[in-house]
Motif scaffolding. Structure first.
Motif, PDB file in Angstrom:
ATOM      1  N   ARG A  99     -71.104 -57.810 -15.563  1.00  0.00           N
ATOM      2  CA  ARG A  99     -72.318 -57.012 -15.414  1.00  0.00           C
ATOM      3  C   ARG A  99     -71.979 -55.578 -14.979  1.00  0.00           C
ATOM      4  NH1 ARG A  99     -77.727 -58.223 -14.852  1.00  0.00           N
ATOM      5  NH2 ARG A  99     -77.391 -60.451 -14.732  1.00  0.00           N
ATOM      6  N   ASN A 100     -71.093 -55.462 -13.996  1.00  0.00           N
ATOM      7  CA  ASN A 100     -70.724 -54.123 -13.529  1.00  0.00           C
ATOM      8  C   ASN A 100     -69.995 -53.338 -14.605  1.00  0.00           C
ATOM      9  OD1 ASN A 100     -71.842 -54.645 -11.107  1.00  0.00           O
ATOM     10  ND2 ASN A 100     -69.927 -54.965 -10.004  1.00  0.00           N
ATOM     11  N   GLU A 101     -69.194 -54.051 -15.405  1.00  0.00           N
ATOM     12  CA  GLU A 101     -68.444 -53.378 -16.457  1.00  0.00           C
ATOM     13  C   GLU A 101     -69.381 -52.766 -17.488  1.00  0.00           C
ATOM     14  OE1 GLU A 101     -65.231 -52.856 -16.678  1.00  0.00           O
ATOM     15  OE2 GLU A 101     -65.416 -51.849 -18.608  1.00  0.00           O
ATOM     16  N   ILE A 102     -70.391 -53.541 -17.887  1.00  0.00           N
ATOM     17  CA  ILE A 102     -71.298 -53.031 -18.920  1.00  0.00           C
ATOM     18  C   ILE A 102     -72.171 -51.912 -18.349  1.00  0.00           C
ATOM     19  CG2 ILE A 102     -73.084 -53.667 -20.589  1.00  0.00           C
ATOM     20  CD1 ILE A 102     -71.968 -56.442 -20.634  1.00  0.00           C
ATOM     21  N   ALA A 103     -72.477 -51.992 -17.041  1.00  0.00           N
ATOM     22  CA  ALA A 103     -73.326 -50.960 -16.432  1.00  0.00           C
ATOM     23  C   ALA A 103     -72.560 -49.659 -16.187  1.00  0.00           C
ATOM     24  CB  ALA A 103     -73.894 -51.473 -15.109  1.00  0.00           C
ATOM     25  N   PHE A 104     -71.231 -49.755 -16.131  1.00  0.00           N
ATOM     26  CA  PHE A 104     -70.413 -48.608 -15.718  1.00  0.00           C
ATOM     27  C   PHE A 104     -70.679 -47.325 -16.513  1.00  0.00           C
ATOM     28  CE2 PHE A 104     -66.075 -46.588 -15.996  1.00  0.00           C
ATOM     29  CZ  PHE A 104     -66.142 -45.964 -14.768  1.00  0.00           C
ATOM     30  N   PRO A 105     -70.683 -47.368 -17.855  1.00  0.00           N
ATOM     31  CA  PRO A 105     -70.923 -46.111 -18.589  1.00  0.00           C
ATOM     32  C   PRO A 105     -72.292 -45.513 -18.291  1.00  0.00           C
ATOM     33  CG  PRO A 105     -70.256 -47.881 -20.087  1.00  0.00           C
ATOM     34  CD  PRO A 105     -70.445 -48.503 -18.766  1.00  0.00           C
ATOM     35  N   LEU A 106     -73.295 -46.378 -18.117  1.00  0.00           N
ATOM     36  CA  LEU A 106     -74.646 -45.868 -17.848  1.00  0.00           C
ATOM     37  C   LEU A 106     -74.697 -45.212 -16.478  1.00  0.00           C
ATOM     38  CD1 LEU A 106     -76.790 -48.792 -19.238  1.00  0.00           C
ATOM     39  CD2 LEU A 106     -76.028 -46.720 -20.368  1.00  0.00           C
ATOM     40  N   GLU A 107     -74.000 -45.800 -15.524  1.00  0.00           N
ATOM     41  CA  GLU A 107     -73.964 -45.199 -14.185  1.00  0.00           C
ATOM     42  C   GLU A 107     -73.313 -43.828 -14.238  1.00  0.00           C
ATOM     43  OE1 GLU A 107     -73.766 -49.502 -11.920  1.00  0.00           O
ATOM     44  OE2 GLU A 107     -71.933 -48.404 -12.370  1.00  0.00           O
ATOM     45  N   ASN A 108     -72.258 -43.731 -15.066  1.00  0.00           N
ATOM     46  CA  ASN A 108     -71.621 -42.424 -15.207  1.00  0.00           C
ATOM     47  C   ASN A 108     -72.559 -41.417 -15.853  1.00  0.00           C
ATOM     48  OD1 ASN A 108     -69.242 -43.256 -14.083  1.00  0.00           O
ATOM     49  ND2 ASN A 108     -68.329 -43.844 -16.025  1.00  0.00           N
ATOM     50  N   LEU A 109     -73.368 -41.887 -16.784  1.00  0.00           N
ATOM     51  CA  LEU A 109     -74.277 -40.978 -17.471  1.00  0.00           C
ATOM     52  C   LEU A 109     -75.505 -40.668 -16.623  1.00  0.00           C
ATOM     53  CD1 LEU A 109     -74.082 -42.515 -21.060  1.00  0.00           C
ATOM     54  CD2 LEU A 109     -73.043 -40.400 -20.275  1.00  0.00           C
ATOM     55  N   GLY A 110     -75.618 -41.329 -15.468  1.00  0.00           N
ATOM     56  CA  GLY A 110     -76.694 -41.001 -14.542  1.00  0.00           C
ATOM     57  C   GLY A 110     -78.032 -41.643 -14.855  1.00  0.00           C
ATOM     58  N   TRP A 111     -78.023 -42.807 -15.494  1.00  0.00           N
ATOM     59  CA  TRP A 111     -79.285 -43.499 -15.782  1.00  0.00           C
ATOM     60  C   TRP A 111     -79.915 -44.029 -14.501  1.00  0.00           C
ATOM     61  CZ3 TRP A 111     -80.051 -46.710 -20.795  1.00  0.00           C
ATOM     62  CH2 TRP A 111     -79.620 -45.974 -21.894  1.00  0.00           C
ATOM     63  N   GLU A 112     -81.235 -44.273 -14.549  1.00  0.00           N
ATOM     64  CA  GLU A 112     -81.945 -44.917 -13.440  1.00  0.00           C
ATOM     65  C   GLU A 112     -81.531 -46.380 -13.369  1.00  0.00           C
ATOM     66  OE1 GLU A 112     -84.010 -43.808 -11.228  1.00  0.00           O
ATOM     67  OE2 GLU A 112     -83.956 -41.742 -11.951  1.00  0.00           O
ATOM     68  N   SER A 113     -81.514 -46.936 -12.144  1.00  0.00           N
ATOM     69  CA  SER A 113     -81.007 -48.300 -12.016  1.00  0.00           C
ATOM     70  C   SER A 113     -81.892 -49.301 -12.757  1.00  0.00           C
ATOM     71  CB  SER A 113     -80.852 -48.683 -10.550  1.00  0.00           C
ATOM     72  OG  SER A 113     -82.038 -48.429  -9.861  1.00  0.00           O
ATOM     73  N   ALA A 114     -83.200 -49.059 -12.797  1.00  0.00           N
ATOM     74  CA  ALA A 114     -84.070 -49.999 -13.516  1.00  0.00           C
ATOM     75  C   ALA A 114     -83.729 -49.980 -15.004  1.00  0.00           C
ATOM     76  CB  ALA A 114     -85.529 -49.627 -13.300  1.00  0.00           C
ATOM     77  N   ALA A 115     -83.536 -48.804 -15.549  1.00  0.00           N
ATOM     78  CA  ALA A 115     -83.190 -48.688 -16.965  1.00  0.00           C
ATOM     79  C   ALA A 115     -81.838 -49.321 -17.239  1.00  0.00           C
ATOM     80  CB  ALA A 115     -83.183 -47.219 -17.374  1.00  0.00           C
ATOM     81  N   ILE A 116     -80.916 -49.161 -16.292  1.00  0.00           N
ATOM     82  CA  ILE A 116     -79.580 -49.754 -16.463  1.00  0.00           C
ATOM     83  C   ILE A 116     -79.693 -51.271 -16.568  1.00  0.00           C
ATOM     84  CG2 ILE A 116     -77.371 -50.171 -15.333  1.00  0.00           C
ATOM     85  CD1 ILE A 116     -77.451 -47.396 -14.241  1.00  0.00           C
ATOM     86  N   ARG A 117     -80.533 -51.853 -15.672  1.00  0.00           N
ATOM     87  CA  ARG A 117     -80.642 -53.307 -15.673  1.00  0.00           C
ATOM     88  C   ARG A 117     -81.146 -53.814 -17.033  1.00  0.00           C
ATOM     89  NH1 ARG A 117     -83.944 -54.368 -10.846  1.00  0.00           N
ATOM     90  NH2 ARG A 117     -83.051 -52.388 -10.203  1.00  0.00           N
ATOM     91  N   VAL A 118     -82.141 -53.138 -17.555  1.00  0.00           N
ATOM     92  CA  VAL A 118     -82.689 -53.550 -18.850  1.00  0.00           C
ATOM     93  C   VAL A 118     -81.632 -53.400 -19.940  1.00  0.00           C
ATOM     94  CG1 VAL A 118     -84.424 -53.052 -20.588  1.00  0.00           C
ATOM     95  CG2 VAL A 118     -85.010 -52.911 -18.172  1.00  0.00           C
ATOM     96  N   ALA A 119     -80.966 -52.244 -19.948  1.00  0.00           N
ATOM     97  CA  ALA A 119     -80.001 -51.974 -21.014  1.00  0.00           C
ATOM     98  C   ALA A 119     -78.857 -52.987 -20.988  1.00  0.00           C
ATOM     99  CB  ALA A 119     -79.464 -50.551 -20.885  1.00  0.00           C
ATOM    100  N   VAL A 120     -78.378 -53.306 -19.787  1.00  0.00           N
ATOM    101  CA  VAL A 120     -77.263 -54.259 -19.673  1.00  0.00           C
ATOM    102  C   VAL A 120     -77.687 -55.622 -20.193  1.00  0.00           C
ATOM    103  CG1 VAL A 120     -75.837 -55.521 -18.025  1.00  0.00           C
ATOM    104  CG2 VAL A 120     -76.123 -53.066 -17.776  1.00  0.00           C
ATOM    105  N   GLU A 121     -78.881 -56.049 -19.766  1.00  0.00           N
ATOM    106  CA  GLU A 121     -79.371 -57.362 -20.181  1.00  0.00           C
ATOM    107  C   GLU A 121     -79.521 -57.410 -21.711  1.00  0.00           C
ATOM    108  OE1 GLU A 121     -79.854 -59.261 -17.510  1.00  0.00           O
ATOM    109  OE2 GLU A 121     -80.307 -61.088 -18.639  1.00  0.00           O
TER     110      GLU A 121
END
Lengths: 219, 303, 545
Positions: free
Chosen positions: C114-136
């Motif tokens: 989960r953290n691996e897939i979220a990593f690029p989005l976190e770098n790009l500065g996405w909102e955490s709610a959006a990150i959760r949806v995108a990862v799922e």
């Protein structure tokens, strides 16, 4: 509150600020991806060294790897290799009150390596550097004995420190001797390989990276 | 070589296990805070009744979180250290007024007396170190390093990424090393020296670093910025552990102000053991054990 | 070119290179010269060519790694989704181009999926709610939803590579560049990955740039094939035209997929793309009763025994079922044997036991002479600083490495490393040579080279045993096939019989012509009644050109 507790709290605050400052320092150098990867690999290598030699107390190549990392990569990366080595290896051993102390002690080893590079202009003698590594082993022992005295010792910190020093003397000497031998055998080779890695990545950038205002350099 | 590899595998298998207990369910930083609060109790109270309650709370939590084997493994290794501390103290200190043995002679130390108070205090130091080890073992086996480093990314994002990558590299490089050790045996003739294999492994690790740098770049590492706190993800376990932490801190403060559960090491061992002292110690133990008592183990899928 | 037309041309172009050249700073690696390429949005582009032809450089350009990460000399113009390559580095381009490389192990940064897939989005500065949806969503779309809570160090190579792909596309970049993504995977995992790419391209319109040694599997998915040669584009055509072009040039025949080669040898034109089209093209041309040259051939039952395993069993402490279970196997001198079976069927354990690096729990191993074992990854053997220190001169010369003595083994190409590892293992002429999965990441040309090499060793009396998933390679060199399942032999016989069934353990030709015993295009063509023996033997220009 006992003086002992005061020692513990004061040392904890001091260590926490030093470690936080170290992290902030590394952060501010904005290490590029290849530096991050190189540091991570060196940390992993040092951690594996510690795990492989776990059956032999204090005889391990970890300190040497940290010093070499500092020598080849510089001050901030050297510090971070040292302190992360302590942090990451304790995920496999045991995290405890000693973790910050080890982070500090190994971080200092990394700085020492960078100092040697600066003072010797990148060319200390093999034996001299081995001796410096041995001395670093003893210094590491001093820091850890202080940690033991403060964290686990009784109310009399100074006495406990000397007791721990006497008790751990054979181990610290083993650490120093092992550092000496490991460096003598493998040190210069590892340094050469690391420097090669760094050379290989020196970026020659004839075109203007951020300034398309100079298209002449591209054409 | 194989013996070393086996040791490495054993060491690599120690550490965090998600067994669904309250401590594994709660956030890493919150559990770390709880462990520090518990450690603070041990640092500030030398009264053995308090230490005993803290130790029980730690063991109970380990039991409820399914990591009792890991914790007892650490205690087994730590037992000699505790014993050593119990033995050293009478030699190290001359305080105390009840002399048990006078005029002992040892090389390096010289002549010294063994006092009852020093023996008592040595035992307490040994016991205390075991309690600290129990807390540390609980911490190592219930806190996910990955989550912990993730929370470090809120403060120091590049150091945290470096550390995550290092954690990730340890098993990868270890596997490389083991394969190279097998390849060494597959070579005909005289096997090359261990030093040569280590050199090769180091060169290979550096190659891996170059590849990994590429991957970091393509994941947008250059833009990396501190993580934002994600408050919505807090769950029941977080609140229980958090309450327990604050309860412990409140109890510590109250104890310091009222002088409950006091302890004197020298010149005479004085252990506060009145009803209120014991009640105070029990309160610490119960508050510490509360999360493990109230939150059931979740053996299904986590999170 | 006016400014307006420039903007227009870039609106649909995902990757645009105009007369783009690049040289690596230190002379290492293979740059590209004067490449002009325009990849439109939604295209599936397969890039092929020899190793060292500049494929990787081209793909690195798409992510901005070339020139920003490597540094070097650049000329010409390039842009990714309208972003000038001169200005934007890999960080800024991460949102526009996802990149996947060969080895999944080094592309994973985090400890949990989960953290691996979220990593690029976190770098790009996405909102955490959006990150959760995108990862799922990404995980579910790639069929790895069940892996989300797993630790990355527990996953298999195939699973890891899909996690890497998820991390590459989680930001929904319009373009994905994949550089040999299946080379470290077994064929089943590789096919799964390609199927995922097909879905990405079809369902979501993601533009795909794929370089892969198994490109033939991707051919039927592709809109376009770009062939690189010596740093420039040699062919840029639709798959059918591409096949026709390489069929017209004999020196490029190694690029033909087996099905296309079969059709070419049988005089079918135009060459079909993919198995389905080939089956249709072949239709009912099978000449019943023709002998593909394999059928009825039986294995010699006498001859010098090189290696004999009797009742060998072995279990690993962490697995309940034995890896090898009371296994008997006899290998004769001069015989080429292939060992096939699913992952975990005991192939590697068997080879290690035969070499003596793994002690069996019970049973005996008898070898008539030295036994050499080449492990899966040739990198495991490279420990010295100079090639000359790794193996004696005569052995290097035998494997075509005479001029390489002074080089660093780590600077060799994949194929050269493999040959070096062979030179190390073969230096004392073992009577039996065991190879574990030697063709991972090899293109067809190099596989043919290796097959020739193994056959020439066998002719000199060496017993050769290869454990592999690669049926095409098996058909190239082996005469005997042994199938393993759960640590026991379930089939053992002439390769035409064992692999000719046309099901899982089969070559593409065997799947087209099931039950005939034909495995290679040559055998298949003989069966299809080739127009003349000359066509079977290799003169094809006439047929398609």
């Amino acid at each position: 509150m006992t003086t002992h507790a005061m020692w513990q709290i004061a040392s904890a605050v001091l260590l926490a600020s030093v470690l936080a400052a170290g992290l902030a320092w590394y952060e501010r150098t904005r290490p590029p991806a290849r530096m991050v990867a190189a540091v991570a690999v060196l940390v992993a290598f040092a951690v594996i060294g510690r795990i492989l030699f776990a059956p032999f107390p204090n005889v391990k190549p970890t300190t040497d790897i940290v010093i070499i990392a500092g020598f080849a990569l510089g001050f901030a990366p050297g510090w971070i290799v040292g302190s992360l080595t302590a942090l990451v290896s304790n995920f496999y051993f045991l995290q405890g009150p000693w973790t910050p102390w080890q982070m500090f002690a190994w971080g200092m080893c990394g700085l020492l390596g960078a100092c040697v590079a600066r003072l010797s202009r990148g060319n200390p003698g093999r034996v001299t550097f081995s001796l410096i590594c041995a001395a670093a082993g003893l210094g590491f022992g001093v820091v850890m004995n202080l940690a033991s005295a403060i964290n686990l010792g009784g109310s009399d910190i100074v006495t406990s420190f000397w007791v721990y020093t006497v008790r751990s003397l054979p181990f610290d000497v083993a650490h120093a001797a092992a550092n000496f031998v490991f460096f003598l055998i493998a040190g210069p080779l590892l340094i050469r390989m690391l420097q090669r890695l760094r050379d290989r990545h020196d970026v020659v950038w004839p075109t203007a990276a951020r300034e398309p205002a100079h298209p002449s350099t591209i054409a | 070589m194989n013996a070393i590899a086996e040791t490495a595998v054993k060491a690599l298998s120690f550490g965090y296990r998600d067994r669904g207990g309250v401590m594994q369910q709660a956030r890493a930083t919150i559990v770390v805070g709880w462990c520090i609060a518990l450690g603070l109790v041990v640092a500030l109270y030398e009264n053995p009744i308090v230490l005993a309650f803290v130790g029980f709370a730690a063991l109970f939590t380990a039991l409820r979180c399914g990591v009792i084997r890991e914790v007892s493994f650490v205690l087994m290794i730590a037992a000699p250290i505790g014993l050593l501390m119990a033995l050293i103290n009478p030699i190290a200190t001359q305080n105390g007024i009840t002399v048990l043995v006078a005029g002992l002679q040892l090389p390096l130390v010289g002549t010294f007396d063994v006092t009852l108070e020093a023996v008592n205090y040595g035992l307490i130091l040994g016991f205390r170190s075991l309690v600290i080890f129990a807390i540390c073992a609980l911490y190592v086996s219930t806190v996910d390093p990955d989550e912990l480093l993730r929370s470090l990314r809120r403060r120091s994002v590049r150091s945290a990424i470096t550390a995550s990558l290092a954690v990730r590299f340890v098993p990868v490089l270890a596997r490389d090393g083991m394969n190279m050790a097998i390849a060494r045996e597959c070579r005909p003739g005289e096997p090359p020296s261990t030093a040569a294999v280590v050199r090769g492994a180091f060169a290979r690790s550096l190659d891996r670093a170059s590849d990994s740098a590429l991957a970091l770049e393509t994941r947008g590492y250059a833009l990396a910025r501190p993580l934002r706190v994600d408050r919505d993800r807090r769950r029941a376990a977080d609140w229980f552990v958090l309450c327990s932490t604050f309860g412990l801190i409140a109890l510590i403060a109250a104890g310091l102000l009222t002088g409950l559960a006091s302890f004197e090491d020298y010149p005479l061992t004085i252990i506060g053991c009145s009803a209120s002292d014991v009640a105070f110690a029990a309160a610490i133990g119960i508050v510490a054990a509360l999360p493990a008592l109230l939150v059931a183990r979740n053996t299904g899928n986590r999170r | 070119m006016s400014v307006a037309s420039l903007d227009l041309s870039r609106s649909s172009a995902v990757l645009q290179l105009d007369d783009f050249s690049f040289k690596y700073p230190d002379g290492r690696g293979n740059g590209v010269g004067n490449v002009s390429l325009c990849v439109e949005s939604g295209q599936f582009v397969v890039i092929c060519g020899r190793s060292g032809s500049g494929k990787s450089t081209l793909l690195r350009t798409a992510g901005g790694l070339v020139p920003h990460h490597f540094g070097g000399v650049v000329s010409g113009e390039g842009s990714v989704c309208g972003r000038d390559l001169r200005v934007h580095g890999p960080g800024e381009l991460a949102a526009y181009c996802g990149t996947v490389f060969q080895d999944p192990e080094v592309q994973i940064v985090m400890g949990s999926v989960r953290n691996e897939i979220a990593f690029p989005l976190e770098n790009l500065g996405w909102e955490s709610a959006a990150i959760r949806v995108a990862v799922e969503e990404t995980a579910l779309a790639l069929g790895i939803g069940h892996l989300l809570e797993r630790r990355t160090n527990e996953l298999s190579g195939g699973e890891l590579q899909r996690v890497v792909l998820a991390a590459a596309i989680v930001a929904r970049p319009p373009l994905i560049a994949l550089d040999e993504p299946t080379s470290q995977l077994d064929p089943v995992a590789a096919d799964e990955l390609l199927a995922t790419l097909a879905r990405l391209n079809g369902d979501w319109g993601t533009t795909i740039l794929l370089a892969d040694h198994r490109y033939e599997r991707a051919l039927e998915l592709a809109d376009r094939v770009v062939m690189m040669d010596a740093g420039s584009i040699a062919i840029d055509a639709a798959p059918e035209n591409f096949l026709a072009e390489i069929a017209a040039a004999p020196e490029r025949h190694w690029l033909l997929p087996p099905t296309a080669e079969l059709c070419m040898r049988s005089g079918i034109a135009p060459l079909p793309v993919g198995a389905k089209a080939a089956r249709k093209a072949i239709g009912s041309r099978v000449c019943v009763g023709a002998d593909p040259g394999q059928q009825g051939k039986s294995l010699p039952t006498e001859g010098e025994v090189a290696l004999r395993l009797r009742g060998v069993s072995h279990s690993y402490p962490d697995r309940r079922a034995p890896a090898v279970d009371r296994l008997d196997l006899t290998i004769r001198a001069g015989q080429c044997t292939v060992l096939m079976g699913a992952n975990g069927s005991g192939k590697s354990t068997l080879l290690r036991i035969a070499r003596g690096v793994q002690k069996p729990d019970s049973g005996t191993v008898a070898a008539s002479g030295e036994v050499g074992l080449l492990l899966q990854n040739p990198n495991d053997y490279l420990i010295h600083e100079r090639v000359a220190d790794e193996a004696p001169v005569f052995s290097l010369a035998r494997f075509g490495l005479d001029g390489f003595g002074a080089r660093d083994p780590r600077d060799l190409s994949g194929g050269e490393r493999q040959r070096l590892a062979l030179a190390i293992v073969m230096q004392n002429d073992p009577a039996t040579l065991l190879l574990d999965e030697p063709t991972r990441g090899m293109d067809r040309e190099r596989r043919e080279e290796l097959a020739d090499l193994l056959n020439s060793l066998a002719e000199r009396g060496t017993a050769v045993v290869v454990a592999t998933h690669d049926a095409e390679f098996a058909a190239m060199f082996a005469e005997r096939a042994v199938l393993l399942a759960n640590g026991a032999v379930i089939a053992d016989g002439p390769i035409g019989e064992v692999l000719g069934g046309g099901w899982h353990f089969a070559t593409e030709v065997a799947r087209l012509l099931p039950g005939t015993g034909a495995l290679t295009p040559r055998q298949g063509a003989a069966l299809l009644g080739a127009i003349s023996p000359a066509a079977v033997d290799g003169e094809f220009e006439r047929v398609t050109g």
